[in-house]
Enzyme design. Structure first.
Site, short mmCIF file in Angstrom:
data_model
loop_
_atom_site.label_atom_id
_atom_site.label_comp_id
_atom_site.label_asym_id
_atom_site.label_seq_id
_atom_site.Cartn_x
_atom_site.Cartn_y
_atom_site.Cartn_z
N GLY A 12 0.81 -1.22 0.00
CA GLY A 12 0.00 0.00 0.00
C GLY A 12 0.84 1.26 0.00
O GLY A 12 2.08 1.22 -0.01
N VAL A 14 1.27 3.52 2.40
CA VAL A 14 2.11 3.65 3.60
C VAL A 14 3.11 2.50 3.67
O VAL A 14 4.27 2.68 4.04
CB VAL A 14 1.22 3.71 4.87
CG1 VAL A 14 2.07 3.72 6.14
CG2 VAL A 14 0.33 4.96 4.84
N ARG A 99 -6.71 3.08 18.46
CA ARG A 99 -6.22 4.38 18.94
C ARG A 99 -6.89 4.85 20.22
O ARG A 99 -6.23 5.43 21.09
CB ARG A 99 -6.43 5.45 17.85
CG ARG A 99 -5.47 5.33 16.71
CD ARG A 99 -5.73 6.42 15.70
NE ARG A 99 -5.02 6.18 14.47
CZ ARG A 99 -5.44 6.56 13.27
NH1 ARG A 99 -6.58 7.22 13.15
NH2 ARG A 99 -4.72 6.31 12.20
N CYS A 128 -3.30 10.99 10.53
CA CYS A 128 -2.29 11.81 9.86
C CYS A 128 -2.48 13.32 10.10
O CYS A 128 -1.53 14.04 10.42
CB CYS A 128 -2.25 11.51 8.37
SG CYS A 128 -3.88 11.43 7.61
N LYS A 212 -11.66 12.44 14.95
CA LYS A 212 -10.34 11.88 15.31
C LYS A 212 -9.42 13.00 15.80
O LYS A 212 -8.69 12.84 16.78
CB LYS A 212 -9.69 11.20 14.09
CG LYS A 212 -10.31 9.87 13.73
CD LYS A 212 -9.69 9.32 12.46
CE LYS A 212 -10.44 8.09 11.98
NZ LYS A 212 -9.97 7.61 10.67
N HIS A 241 -0.55 17.00 3.57
CA HIS A 241 -1.72 17.70 4.12
C HIS A 241 -1.31 19.11 4.58
O HIS A 241 -0.25 19.29 5.19
CB HIS A 241 -2.27 16.99 5.35
CG HIS A 241 -2.95 15.68 5.08
ND1 HIS A 241 -3.21 15.18 3.83
CD2 HIS A 241 -3.46 14.76 5.96
CE1 HIS A 241 -3.83 14.02 3.94
NE2 HIS A 241 -3.99 13.73 5.21
N GLN A 316 1.88 13.54 4.46
CA GLN A 316 0.88 12.67 5.10
C GLN A 316 1.35 11.22 5.17
O GLN A 316 1.10 10.53 6.16
CB GLN A 316 -0.42 12.80 4.29
CG GLN A 316 -1.56 11.96 4.75
CD GLN A 316 -1.53 10.57 4.17
OE1 GLN A 316 -1.13 10.38 3.03
NE2 GLN A 316 -1.93 9.59 4.96
P1 A2P Z 1 -3.05 -5.61 -1.51
O1 A2P Z 1 -2.17 -4.67 -2.29
O2 A2P Z 1 -2.66 -7.03 -1.70
O3 A2P Z 1 -4.51 -5.34 -1.67
P2 A2P Z 1 -3.67 1.27 0.86
O4 A2P Z 1 -3.96 1.83 2.23
O5 A2P Z 1 -2.64 2.05 0.13
O6 A2P Z 1 -4.94 1.07 0.08
O7 A2P Z 1 -3.04 -0.19 1.09
C1 A2P Z 1 -3.71 -1.19 1.79
C2 A2P Z 1 -2.74 -2.33 2.08
O8 A2P Z 1 -3.44 -3.31 2.84
C3 A2P Z 1 -2.22 -3.06 0.84
O9 A2P Z 1 -0.91 -3.51 1.06
C4 A2P Z 1 -3.19 -4.21 0.73
O10 A2P Z 1 -2.68 -5.33 0.05
C5 A2P Z 1 -3.36 -4.57 2.18
N1 A2P Z 1 -4.57 -5.36 2.38
C6 A2P Z 1 -5.83 -5.06 1.98
N2 A2P Z 1 -6.68 -6.07 2.30
C7 A2P Z 1 -5.92 -7.02 2.90
C8 A2P Z 1 -6.20 -8.32 3.44
N3 A2P Z 1 -7.43 -8.83 3.44
N4 A2P Z 1 -5.16 -9.02 3.97
C9 A2P Z 1 -3.92 -8.51 3.98
N5 A2P Z 1 -3.60 -7.30 3.48
C10 A2P Z 1 -4.58 -6.57 2.95
#
Ligand code: A2P
Length: 332
Positions: A12, A14, A99, A128, A212, A241, A316
């Site tokens: 993702g 972050v 949190r 954030c 928040k 931000h 952010q």
């Molecule tokens: P994935 O890329 O495989 O969907 P962001 O906040 O930028 O949207 O990123 C969300 C992060 O959380 C990504 O790395 C995403 O992986 C991961 N994620 C989302 N759903 C799941 C899940 N069910 N199990 C594990 N990781 C997840």
């Protein structure tokens, strides 16, 4: 001692920043495990010039891990953080899941580092917008107690996750090409527009992001009586931000005093060039560790001298999320 670290949500917005920051800060790593959903299993990400393979997150992912940096969403943290703690890990959780749980420390290292030691397995990383506001307000609060904060935010799309960045980029392309703008996840067009933050609005009329900022600031400052009101807005900016902050102090505070306090504050860089009309901007704050602070001025609407106005901008994804979490981990 070097740590065995796992990143939950490594693919993702972050998560990928965690990789950069761990490398840049030479975090003492014994090993690094990348976890995401089954959709990403097998995907390769580069860390320190080496390709690491992403694994699917399961209850069994935490054996032999010391530290989990979690940023895969609140529901995923709620589901998996207990398994990580049971396996002996410390979880620094970037989501809102824990949190406001009373015995979970909520930490901005420049503000309340002493709370880290109270953890029982989970340490929460604040929202954030809250972190970016707390970094400059805390040293002022220590110099002269803050009674009330009135905040307006101009929040980047990265706060919504990696998809927020893709959606703005796609809409920018379509806009320039004169093609129809497609809305995918944001509730409204974001290019050439802005809208009230896309979190749920409660009966009182405040959205979740605004609440928040109120509750988390009280917890981080250990100051339940501080009054906070915020209006949170999503703007077509990629990753930093910006916030306009009006501060009411218990005692008069001059512009010179505020400037002096902020010039010594950890995590703050002053950008306040009146002659050049140059103040904190998200473009300059992007990829920076410090929160940029400027427009430092007396609130002329008050006769008692107890008001100061600021404009701040902070990355952010970095100080608002991944950097703050790594700074917590460094102090563990
Ligand atoms: P994935 O890329 O495989 O969907 P962001 O906040 O930028 O949207 O990123 C969300 C992060 O959380 C990504 O790395 C995403 O992986 C991961 N994620 C989302 N759903 C799941 C899940 N069910 N199990 C594990 N990781 C997840």
């Amino acid at each position: 001692m070097n740590k065995h670290v796992a990143i939950m949500g490594a693919t993702g917005a972050v998560g990928t920043e965690f990789l950069k920051i761990l490398e840049q800060r030479k975090f003492p790593l014994a090993s690094l495990k990348l976890l995401a959903s089954g959709r990403s299993a097998g995907k390769k990400l580069v860390f320190a010039g080496e390709e690491l393979v992403v694994e699917e997150l399961t209850d069994k992912s935490f054996a032999g891990i010391d530290l989990v940096l979690a940023s895969a969403g609140g529901s995923i943290s709620k589901k998996f953080a207990p398994a990580a703690v049971a396996a002996g890990c410390v979880v620094v959780d970037n989501t809102s899941a824990f949190r406001m749980v009373p015995d979970v420390p909520l930490v901005v290292p420049e503000v309340n580092p002493e709370d880290i030691a109270r953890h029982k397995g989970i340490i929460a990383n604040p929202n954030c917008s809250t972190i970016i506001m707390n970094v400059p307000v805390w040293p002022l609060h220590k110099a002269n107690p803050v009674k009330r904060l009135v905040i307006s935010t101009y929040q980047a799309v990265s706060g919504a996750g990696a998809w927020g960045l893709w959606e703005l980029e796609e809409q920018m392309r379509a806009y320039v090409a004169g093609q129809p703008i497609q809305k995918k996840k944001f509730p409204h067009q974001i290019v050439n527009n802005l809208f009230s933050h896309n979190s749920a609005v409660g009966e009182h009329g405040y959205n979740e992001e605004e609440i928040k900022m109120v509750n988390e600031t009280r917890k981080i400052f250990h100051c339940p009586e501080i009054r906070v009101t915020a209006t949170c807005i999503r703007v077509p900016v990629m990753r930093a931000h910006t916030e306009a902050i009006n501060i009411e102090f218990a005692q008069p505070m001059s512009e010179a005093q505020a400037r002096e306090v902020l010039s010594r504050a950890a995590g703050v860089t002053i950008v306040d060039d009146r002659a050049g009309n140059t103040f904190p901007m998200p473009l300059d704050a992007s990829d920076q560790d410090d929160v940029l602070v400027g427009r430092i001025r007396q609130d002329i609407s008050r006769e008692d001298g107890c008001g100061i106005d600021l404009l701040v901008s902070g990355d952010q994804i970095r100080k608002g999320a991944a950097l703050n979490a790594v700074q917590i981990a460094e102090r563990l």
